[in-house]
Design a protein around this motif. Sequence first.
Motif, PDB file in Angstrom:
ATOM      1  N   LEU A 162       0.802  -1.214   0.000  1.00 22.76           N
ATOM      2  CA  LEU A 162       0.000   0.000   0.000  1.00 22.76           C
ATOM      3  C   LEU A 162       0.838   1.270   0.000  1.00 22.76           C
ATOM      4  CD1 LEU A 162      -2.867  -0.868   2.467  1.00 22.76           C
ATOM      5  CD2 LEU A 162      -2.961  -0.710  -0.002  1.00 22.76           C
ATOM      6  N   PHE A 163       1.997   1.248   0.651  1.00 25.41           N
ATOM      7  CA  PHE A 163       2.715   2.496   0.859  1.00 25.41           C
ATOM      8  C   PHE A 163       4.131   2.504   0.293  1.00 25.41           C
ATOM      9  CE2 PHE A 163      -0.354   2.156   4.356  1.00 25.41           C
ATOM     10  CZ  PHE A 163      -1.098   3.285   4.092  1.00 25.41           C
ATOM     11  N   SER A 164       4.552   1.431  -0.354  1.00 23.75           N
ATOM     12  CA  SER A 164       5.902   1.365  -0.875  1.00 23.75           C
ATOM     13  C   SER A 164       6.111   2.346  -2.005  1.00 23.75           C
ATOM     14  CB  SER A 164       6.191  -0.060  -1.379  1.00 23.75           C
ATOM     15  OG  SER A 164       7.453  -0.095  -2.011  1.00 23.75           O
ATOM     16  N   CYS A 165       7.312   2.915  -2.079  1.00 18.35           N
ATOM     17  CA  CYS A 165       7.671   3.815  -3.169  1.00 18.35           C
ATOM     18  C   CYS A 165       8.352   3.062  -4.307  1.00 18.35           C
ATOM     19  CB  CYS A 165       8.615   4.920  -2.660  1.00 18.35           C
ATOM     20  SG  CYS A 165       7.814   6.003  -1.462  1.00 18.35           S
ATOM     21  N   GLN A 166       8.533   1.759  -4.133  1.00 13.18           N
ATOM     22  CA  GLN A 166       9.180   0.994  -5.177  1.00 13.18           C
ATOM     23  C   GLN A 166       8.261   0.872  -6.387  1.00 13.18           C
ATOM     24  OE1 GLN A 166      10.251  -2.741  -3.500  1.00 13.18           O
ATOM     25  NE2 GLN A 166      11.491  -1.854  -1.852  1.00 13.18           N
ATOM     26  N   GLU A 167       8.862   0.523  -7.534  1.00 10.74           N
ATOM     27  CA  GLU A 167       8.069   0.337  -8.733  1.00 10.74           C
ATOM     28  C   GLU A 167       7.155  -0.873  -8.550  1.00 10.74           C
ATOM     29  OE1 GLU A 167      10.504  -0.009 -12.144  1.00 10.74           O
ATOM     30  OE2 GLU A 167      11.389   1.985 -11.956  1.00 10.74           O
ATOM     31  N   LYS A 168       5.990  -0.809  -9.177  1.00  6.79           N
ATOM     32  CA  LYS A 168       5.049  -1.904  -9.061  1.00  6.79           C
ATOM     33  C   LYS A 168       5.563  -3.116  -9.849  1.00  6.79           C
ATOM     34  CE  LYS A 168       0.910   0.911  -8.465  1.00  6.79           C
ATOM     35  NZ  LYS A 168      -0.435   1.240  -9.000  1.00  6.79           N
ATOM     36  N   PRO A 169       5.431  -4.309  -9.276  1.00  7.25           N
ATOM     37  CA  PRO A 169       5.850  -5.496 -10.016  1.00  7.25           C
ATOM     38  C   PRO A 169       4.927  -5.757 -11.193  1.00  7.25           C
ATOM     39  CG  PRO A 169       4.686  -6.121  -8.008  1.00  7.25           C
ATOM     40  CD  PRO A 169       4.864  -4.630  -7.959  1.00  7.25           C
ATOM     41  N   GLU A 170       5.376  -6.611 -12.097  1.00  8.08           N
ATOM     42  CA  GLU A 170       4.536  -6.966 -13.229  1.00  8.08           C
ATOM     43  C   GLU A 170       3.258  -7.631 -12.737  1.00  8.08           C
ATOM     44  OE1 GLU A 170       6.586  -9.311 -16.042  1.00  8.08           O
ATOM     45  OE2 GLU A 170       8.195  -7.862 -16.386  1.00  8.08           O
ATOM     46  N   LYS A 171       2.204  -7.426 -13.499  1.00 11.15           N
ATOM     47  CA  LYS A 171       0.900  -7.961 -13.109  1.00 11.15           C
ATOM     48  C   LYS A 171       0.944  -9.476 -13.070  1.00 11.15           C
ATOM     49  CE  LYS A 171      -4.025  -7.460 -14.044  1.00 11.15           C
ATOM     50  NZ  LYS A 171      -5.041  -6.817 -14.905  1.00 11.15           N
ATOM     51  N   GLN A 172       0.489 -10.035 -11.969  1.00 11.64           N
ATOM     52  CA  GLN A 172       0.505 -11.479 -11.800  1.00 11.64           C
ATOM     53  C   GLN A 172      -0.926 -11.997 -11.721  1.00 11.64           C
ATOM     54  OE1 GLN A 172       2.793 -12.039  -8.236  1.00 11.64           O
ATOM     55  NE2 GLN A 172       4.762 -11.732  -9.265  1.00 11.64           N
ATOM     56  N   TYR A 173      -1.055 -13.295 -11.953  1.00 13.50           N
ATOM     57  CA  TYR A 173      -2.369 -13.927 -11.851  1.00 13.50           C
ATOM     58  C   TYR A 173      -2.875 -13.839 -10.426  1.00 13.50           C
ATOM     59  CZ  TYR A 173      -5.809 -17.570 -11.124  1.00 13.50           C
ATOM     60  OH  TYR A 173      -6.933 -18.252 -10.743  1.00 13.50           O
ATOM     61  N   ALA A 209      -6.493 -11.044  -4.514  1.00 15.66           N
ATOM     62  CA  ALA A 209      -7.468 -11.705  -5.385  1.00 15.66           C
ATOM     63  C   ALA A 209      -8.088 -10.636  -6.273  1.00 15.66           C
ATOM     64  CB  ALA A 209      -8.538 -12.420  -4.559  1.00 15.66           C
ATOM     65  N   SER A 210      -8.935 -11.073  -7.205  1.00 13.34           N
ATOM     66  CA  SER A 210      -9.559 -10.125  -8.130  1.00 13.34           C
ATOM     67  C   SER A 210     -11.001 -10.549  -8.415  1.00 13.34           C
ATOM     68  CB  SER A 210      -8.761 -10.087  -9.438  1.00 13.34           C
ATOM     69  OG  SER A 210      -9.346  -9.200 -10.352  1.00 13.34           O
ATOM     70  N   PRO A 211     -11.944  -9.601  -8.362  1.00 13.50           N
ATOM     71  CA  PRO A 211     -11.769  -8.210  -7.914  1.00 13.50           C
ATOM     72  C   PRO A 211     -11.684  -8.140  -6.390  1.00 13.50           C
ATOM     73  CG  PRO A 211     -14.069  -8.612  -8.398  1.00 13.50           C
ATOM     74  CD  PRO A 211     -13.338  -9.874  -8.777  1.00 13.50           C
ATOM     75  N   GLN A 212     -10.974  -7.140  -5.900  1.00 17.15           N
ATOM     76  CA  GLN A 212     -10.820  -6.991  -4.449  1.00 17.15           C
ATOM     77  C   GLN A 212     -10.543  -5.533  -4.104  1.00 17.15           C
ATOM     78  OE1 GLN A 212      -7.176  -8.419  -2.380  1.00 17.15           O
ATOM     79  NE2 GLN A 212      -8.567  -9.686  -1.150  1.00 17.15           N
ATOM     80  N   LYS A 213     -11.145  -5.097  -3.003  1.00 28.79           N
ATOM     81  CA  LYS A 213     -10.819  -3.807  -2.405  1.00 28.79           C
ATOM     82  C   LYS A 213     -10.299  -4.076  -1.005  1.00 28.79           C
ATOM     83  CE  LYS A 213     -12.543  -0.926  -5.594  1.00 28.79           C
ATOM     84  NZ  LYS A 213     -11.769   0.109  -6.308  1.00 28.79           N
ATOM     85  N   LEU A 214      -9.065  -3.663  -0.749  1.00 29.41           N
ATOM     86  CA  LEU A 214      -8.455  -3.814   0.561  1.00 29.41           C
ATOM     87  C   LEU A 214      -8.216  -2.416   1.121  1.00 29.41           C
ATOM     88  CD1 LEU A 214      -7.030  -5.334   2.853  1.00 29.41           C
ATOM     89  CD2 LEU A 214      -4.976  -5.403   1.429  1.00 29.41           C
TER      90      LEU A 214
END
Length: 326
Positions: free
Chosen positions: A14-25, A110-115
């Motif tokens: 939620l709060f990391s400044c790192q680049e987002k990883p590639e989209k995973q299943y 999971a998808s769809p999901q709101k955390l």
Amino acid sequence: MRSLFLACLVAIPLFSCQEKPEKQYKPASLGSLNTLAVVMDNELWEGTVGDKVREHFAAPVLGLTWDEPVLNLEHMPPSVFRGTTRHRRAVLYVGKDSVEGAQIQEDVYASPQKLAVIKATSDSALLGAIEVAADRIIAEIKAMEMEEAQERFLRSLSKDTLLKEKFGISLRLPSVYKVGKQEENFVWMDREIQKGSMNIVAYELPGNNFSSDSTLVQDIVKMRDSVGKMYIPGPDVPGKTTYMGTEKAFAPYIFPAEIGGKKAVEVRGIWEVVNYPMAGPFLTYIINDKERNRFLVLEGFTFAPATNKRDYMFELEAIMKTIQFH
């Protein structure tokens, strides 16, 4: 320990400044519609912080015949939130931490999901953070649940074209709904449920039908009662005329809305059968269709005595919000 758990569970995504990883299943999310998993320590849940969560996230839905919560809350301590339990579609994490904030992340486990995560350094700070963030979190969860319901409709859609032929519109209507009545300017569709029925009606009004904001509530009640008397009769009672009207003891709730890309008015209230003891909730959209110089009216109402009706009305709302103009 609490801070360490939060850091491992949610702070990084939620709060990391790192680049987002590639989209995973991501696995398909789990859970009943309008149900929220609340992850927080038992001590918080049983105290004022838990009360504040319930105050907002389990507030009563407007326009029902008795109090039902906006969301069903299912509490679990952080130690339980692991494995497939993380696949819940709607999750709220509340906990103490040295970093304060409230954020919503999509499709974390999971998808769809709101955390949604709300963090603060003390109970009093958590109370304030919940007060500020609750409405936004609820709105995003409800929007996700609406999309989920509408996706489920695709499993079996009605092939009836009557609405398109009469009014130039279409709905994502489940096949369990059948046309029960049609007139020149009126269509009534319904489906049977265990203790009653769920109903959708459609009709149109002239574009100059509502002329004054100051009388809007009265005009809407008059419109509903007139249409009900003409097209929606009640049970046969010797010596009496029965029909669907608007409950006189409770003024309906009215909100501005947009539906099908057009401005509209949303009306929530209680219907009753005049001269007969029957009642239930209704949801009406009065859509300003300027292109056709008309108001198109869609209304959903439920008849289900001694039964909770929130989820029935949610389904009707989800159907009506799929409207397309042709």
